[in-house]
Design a protein around this motif. Structure first.
Motif, mmCIF file in Angstrom:
data_model
loop_
_atom_site.group_PDB
_atom_site.id
_atom_site.type_symbol
_atom_site.label_atom_id
_atom_site.label_comp_id
_atom_site.label_asym_id
_atom_site.label_seq_id
_atom_site.Cartn_x
_atom_site.Cartn_y
_atom_site.Cartn_z
ATOM 1 N N GLU A 1 24.647 6.022 39.979
ATOM 2 C CA GLU A 1 24.132 4.707 39.591
ATOM 3 C C GLU A 1 25.216 3.644 39.532
ATOM 4 O O GLU A 1 24.981 2.491 39.853
ATOM 5 C CB GLU A 1 23.439 4.771 38.209
ATOM 6 C CG GLU A 1 22.260 5.720 38.127
ATOM 7 C CD GLU A 1 22.690 7.169 37.903
ATOM 8 O OE1 GLU A 1 23.719 7.421 37.246
ATOM 9 O OE2 GLU A 1 22.000 8.055 38.424
ATOM 10 N N ASP A 2 26.398 4.041 39.068
ATOM 11 C CA ASP A 2 27.488 3.075 38.890
ATOM 12 C C ASP A 2 28.790 3.756 39.297
ATOM 13 O O ASP A 2 29.265 4.658 38.615
ATOM 14 C CB ASP A 2 27.541 2.625 37.421
ATOM 15 C CG ASP A 2 28.605 1.574 37.149
ATOM 16 O OD1 ASP A 2 29.435 1.296 38.042
ATOM 17 O OD2 ASP A 2 28.625 1.045 36.030
ATOM 18 N N ALA A 3 29.357 3.312 40.396
ATOM 19 C CA ALA A 3 30.572 3.949 40.922
ATOM 20 C C ALA A 3 31.761 3.793 39.992
ATOM 21 O O ALA A 3 32.768 4.476 40.151
ATOM 22 C CB ALA A 3 30.904 3.376 42.296
ATOM 23 N N ARG A 4 31.652 2.910 38.980
ATOM 24 C CA ARG A 4 32.751 2.750 38.023
ATOM 25 C C ARG A 4 32.637 3.712 36.851
ATOM 26 O O ARG A 4 33.589 3.915 36.113
ATOM 27 C CB ARG A 4 32.779 1.312 37.481
ATOM 28 C CG ARG A 4 33.026 0.278 38.562
ATOM 29 C CD ARG A 4 32.745 -1.088 38.029
ATOM 30 N NE ARG A 4 31.325 -1.163 37.675
ATOM 31 C CZ ARG A 4 30.751 -2.133 37.003
ATOM 32 N NH1 ARG A 4 31.452 -3.145 36.583
ATOM 33 N NH2 ARG A 4 29.466 -2.113 36.733
ATOM 34 N N ALA A 5 31.460 4.293 36.643
ATOM 35 C CA ALA A 5 31.212 5.155 35.481
ATOM 36 C C ALA A 5 31.398 6.626 35.853
ATOM 37 O O ALA A 5 31.148 7.030 36.987
ATOM 38 C CB ALA A 5 29.801 4.926 34.948
ATOM 39 N N ASN A 6 31.829 7.410 34.875
ATOM 40 C CA ASN A 6 31.996 8.851 35.054
ATOM 41 C C ASN A 6 30.932 9.589 34.253
ATOM 42 O O ASN A 6 30.652 9.228 33.109
ATOM 43 C CB ASN A 6 33.364 9.310 34.544
ATOM 44 C CG ASN A 6 34.482 8.865 35.445
ATOM 45 O OD1 ASN A 6 34.425 9.082 36.640
ATOM 46 N ND2 ASN A 6 35.497 8.246 34.876
ATOM 47 N N SER A 7 30.357 10.634 34.843
ATOM 48 C CA SER A 7 29.489 11.524 34.073
ATOM 49 C C SER A 7 30.318 12.764 33.738
ATOM 50 O O SER A 7 31.213 13.145 34.486
ATOM 51 C CB SER A 7 28.231 11.891 34.851
ATOM 52 O OG SER A 7 28.540 12.706 35.942
ATOM 53 N N VAL A 8 30.004 13.352 32.610
ATOM 54 C CA VAL A 8 30.788 14.479 32.109
ATOM 55 C C VAL A 8 29.872 15.686 31.964
ATOM 56 O O VAL A 8 28.721 15.555 31.531
ATOM 57 C CB VAL A 8 31.426 14.120 30.743
ATOM 58 C CG1 VAL A 8 32.278 15.266 30.229
ATOM 59 C CG2 VAL A 8 32.257 12.852 30.859
ATOM 60 N N ARG A 9 30.386 16.842 32.360
ATOM 61 C CA ARG A 9 29.622 18.084 32.208
ATOM 62 C C ARG A 9 30.543 19.198 31.727
ATOM 63 O O ARG A 9 31.764 19.111 31.863
ATOM 64 C CB ARG A 9 28.938 18.472 33.517
ATOM 65 C CG ARG A 9 29.881 18.815 34.615
ATOM 66 C CD ARG A 9 29.157 19.305 35.879
ATOM 67 N NE ARG A 9 30.111 19.619 36.910
ATOM 68 C CZ ARG A 9 30.858 20.719 36.958
ATOM 69 N NH1 ARG A 9 30.745 21.629 36.022
ATOM 70 N NH2 ARG A 9 31.720 20.928 37.927
ATOM 71 N N LEU A 10 29.935 20.216 31.144
ATOM 72 C CA LEU A 10 30.700 21.379 30.694
ATOM 73 C C LEU A 10 31.038 22.267 31.885
ATOM 74 O O LEU A 10 30.230 22.435 32.793
ATOM 75 C CB LEU A 10 29.876 22.218 29.713
ATOM 76 C CG LEU A 10 29.610 21.666 28.327
ATOM 77 C CD1 LEU A 10 28.730 22.628 27.541
ATOM 78 C CD2 LEU A 10 30.893 21.425 27.583
ATOM 79 N N THR A 11 32.201 22.849 31.843
ATOM 80 C CA THR A 11 32.555 23.896 32.800
ATOM 81 C C THR A 11 32.108 25.215 32.181
ATOM 82 O O THR A 11 31.679 25.265 31.015
ATOM 83 C CB THR A 11 34.076 23.928 33.040
ATOM 84 O OG1 THR A 11 34.710 24.232 31.790
ATOM 85 C CG2 THR A 11 34.580 22.608 33.602
ATOM 86 N N ALA A 12 32.247 26.292 32.929
ATOM 87 C CA ALA A 12 31.912 27.618 32.384
ATOM 88 C C ALA A 12 32.800 27.919 31.174
ATOM 89 O O ALA A 12 32.320 28.434 30.151
ATOM 90 C CB ALA A 12 32.068 28.689 33.458
#
Length: 187
Positions: free
Chosen positions: A93-104
């Motif tokens: 949606e926004d190339a300036r924003a980062n989404s964060v997710r958990l790794t294993a």
């Protein structure tokens, strides 16, 4: 013990900010004690928990969800990425924003920390009689909601009074130039 000096209207033993800080220090100590050798801090636990609840949150969403200020959270996320607990990517949606997710590894760390975090919460609440525990949680929930409301109001764009432009006065016609008076010769 020396007698306390009168200090005007401020009373340390009844200062809300001082009491909250002392309670927070006790809560932090309980968390660290329960975690033992785990390297996860209370704020890292909160970040892992928030990301687990809603995978793909942006860093801005995490600031709002956790209450951790933007620069501190950015530093934390960078360290947690380096430690293999989180991964980050640009949002569609926004190339300036980062989404964060958990790794294993992050998921395993959260799973391992969860019972310890719950035990720390219990140890903190167990200091109070059962009859006061609900009131404390309710009061702190109301306090934090009021603070968030205040922040939202402060961040909202201020209403500006719309001014109607002043009607322009018709431009003055330039005065006709008078021809220089000629001198008559006296005869």
């Amino acid at each position: 013990m020396a007698a306390r000096k009168p200090t005007g209207n401020f009373d340390l033993e009844n200062s809300l900010s001082h009491l909250l800080r002392r309670a927070q220090q006790f809560a932090y100590d309980q968390f660290v004690q329960q975690m033992g050798s785990s390297a996860i801090t209370p704020r890292q636990f909160i970040v892992l928990f928030a990301v687990d609840e809603e995978e793909g949150l942006s860093q801005t969403d995490l600031v709002n969800r956790t209450g951790i200020d933007r620069s501190t959270l950015a530093d934390m996320i960078s360290r947690m990425i380096k430690n293999g607990l989180l991964a980050r990517k640009r949002t569609a949606e926004d190339a300036r924003a980062n989404s964060v997710r958990l790794t294993a590894a992050g998921r395993r760390a959260l799973k391992s920390a969860m019972p310890k975090a719950i035990a720390a919460e219990k140890a903190l609440l167990d200091v109070l009689p059962k009859t006061l525990q609900g009131d404390l949680l309710k009061g702190l929930t109301h306090l934090n909601a009021a603070i968030e409301d205040m922040k939202t109001e402060d961040a909202a764009p201020k209403k500006t009074v719309k001014r109607t432009p002043a009607k322009k006065k018709p431009a003055k016609k330039p005065a006709a130039k008078k021809a220089p008076a000629t001198r008559r010769k006296k005869s």
